[in-house]
Motif scaffolding. Structure first.
Motif, short mmCIF file in Angstrom:
data_model
loop_
_atom_site.label_atom_id
_atom_site.label_comp_id
_atom_site.label_asym_id
_atom_site.label_seq_id
_atom_site.Cartn_x
_atom_site.Cartn_y
_atom_site.Cartn_z
N ARG A 208 0.83 -1.21 0.00
CA ARG A 208 0.00 0.00 0.00
C ARG A 208 0.86 1.26 0.00
O ARG A 208 0.57 2.22 -0.72
CB ARG A 208 -0.93 -0.01 1.22
N ARG A 209 1.92 1.22 0.79
CA ARG A 209 2.81 2.38 0.81
C ARG A 209 3.49 2.58 -0.54
O ARG A 209 3.66 3.72 -1.00
CB ARG A 209 3.87 2.20 1.90
N ASN A 212 0.90 4.01 -2.90
CA ASN A 212 0.71 5.43 -2.61
C ASN A 212 1.91 6.25 -3.08
O ASN A 212 1.76 7.36 -3.60
CB ASN A 212 0.50 5.63 -1.11
#
Length: 354
Positions: A208-209, A212
């Motif tokens: 997810r990081r 993003n």
């Protein structure tokens, strides 16, 4: 057994059950008062001993019973046997010597004092004061297993741990490795599950990081591209404005330079005419000066010649003709000097007019 005080020790028991019981209870009370039976002075046994010292008879069944029990639970443990007499008149001294030897060995983790069960008479050595105090003085944790459940001795009371039989002592002194292996396996499975769960969660969070971060980088790239385009447009506008402004200013400068050149040429022509006129006037003035100079010089020269001629005639009448001639020469020199000065003055005056 001690009769009175710590320095007087008896290594025998009086004849008669009642006397033995009285002496035993008296010694028990004395040792209890000294705190040798207190729970807080008992040492815990190490959970995973590497080397166990066993004090027992090397010919009795207790040795094999303990070995079988201990190795059945912990096959890798080292067993070090210290042979001792465990019953009879010399038993107390033999047990004390074996205890001291085992306690001095730095490799021994636990000391086990054991023998097979027997009659009360054969167990009295484990009630003797030297044996009890030697057990209490050991820095190494001690397990005592010297009889069956009904055979209670002072050595068991002062020991860190008590077992009923040599077989039971093997169980008390060693960990159950199979149970430990099962527990370790369970812990490993739980750790594996927890690790996989944690790693999976960490990987999901990391993904997810990363997503993003990628989105942020794409937006930053778009913003940067837009800024680059705006900068290019601004640069184009600046170039256009600069070209226009520079062209206009260059045209104006060219016009001013052309006008200035024309003015300079006109001034030069005017100056040339003025110079030529001045030179003409100076030429006429020089001619007039020359003429005036010639006229003046001629007049002066004629006057001087007349004076010289008159003087010469006067000199000739003088008796000293040579002196007259000398004076005439000096007058000529003076005249020449005057003529030179006059010419120099005329030249300077003419230069001032130019």
């Amino acid at each position: 057994m001690k009769a009175a005080g710590h320095n007087s020790t008896k290594n025998y028991w009086p004849v008669g059950d009642s006397d033995r019981s009285q002496e035993l209870e008296a010694l028990r009370a004395e040792l209890n008062e000294e705190g040798l039976f207190d729970t807080d002075r008992k040492q815990p046994l190490p959970s995973f001993p590497a080397n166990i010292g066993i004090i027992t008879s090397l010919t009795g069944s207790a040795r094999e019973d303990f070995r079988e029990s201990a190795w059945g639970r912990a096959p890798g443990v080292t067993l070090t046997f210290f042979g001792a007499t465990v019953q009879g008149k010399n038993a107390a001294a033999s047990i004390v010597g074996a205890l001291q030897q085992a306690d001095r060995d730095p490799d021994i983790d636990i000391i086990v004092v054991t023998r097979g069960g027997g009659a009360d008479d054969t167990l009295w050595c484990f009630n003797e004061e030297p044996v009890v105090r030697a057990i209490a003085d050991c820095a190494t944790p001690i397990v005592v297993a010297v009889g069956h459940e009904d055979d209670e001795t002072l050595a068991e009371d002062v020991a860190d741990k008590v077992a009923m039989t040599p077989t039971d002592a093997g169980i008390v002194a060693t960990p159950e490795m199979s149970t430990i292996r099962e527990r370790v396996g369970t812990i490993e499975r739980r750790l594996q599950t927890g690790y996989e769960t944690v790693v999976s969660e960490q990987l999901d969070a990391l993904n997810r990081r990363i997503d993003n971060a990628v989105v942020g980088l794409e937006r930053a790239a778009e913003t940067r591209q837009a800024r680059i385009q705006r900068a290019a447009d601004l640069e184009q506008r600046i170039d256009t404005a600069y070209t226009t402004q520079t062209g206009s200013r260059l045209d104006a400068v060219d016009d001013r330079i052309e006008t200035a050149l024309q003015e300079i040429e006109h001034a030069a022509e005017t100056e040339a005419v003025t110079v030529r006129a001045a030179r003409g006037r100076i030429g006429g003035l020089e001619t007039r000066i020359d003429r005036a100079y010639e006229t003046h010089i001629t007049q002066e020269t004629e006057a001087l010649e007349r004076r010289i001629e008159s003087g010469y005639r006067d000199i000739e009448t003088d008796t000293d003709v040579q002196e007259a001639k000398q004076e005439a020469r000096q007058l000529r020199i003076v005249i020449l000097v005057l003529v030179g000065l006059l010419l120099l003055g005329v030249a300077l005056w003419a230069g001032g007019l130019l």
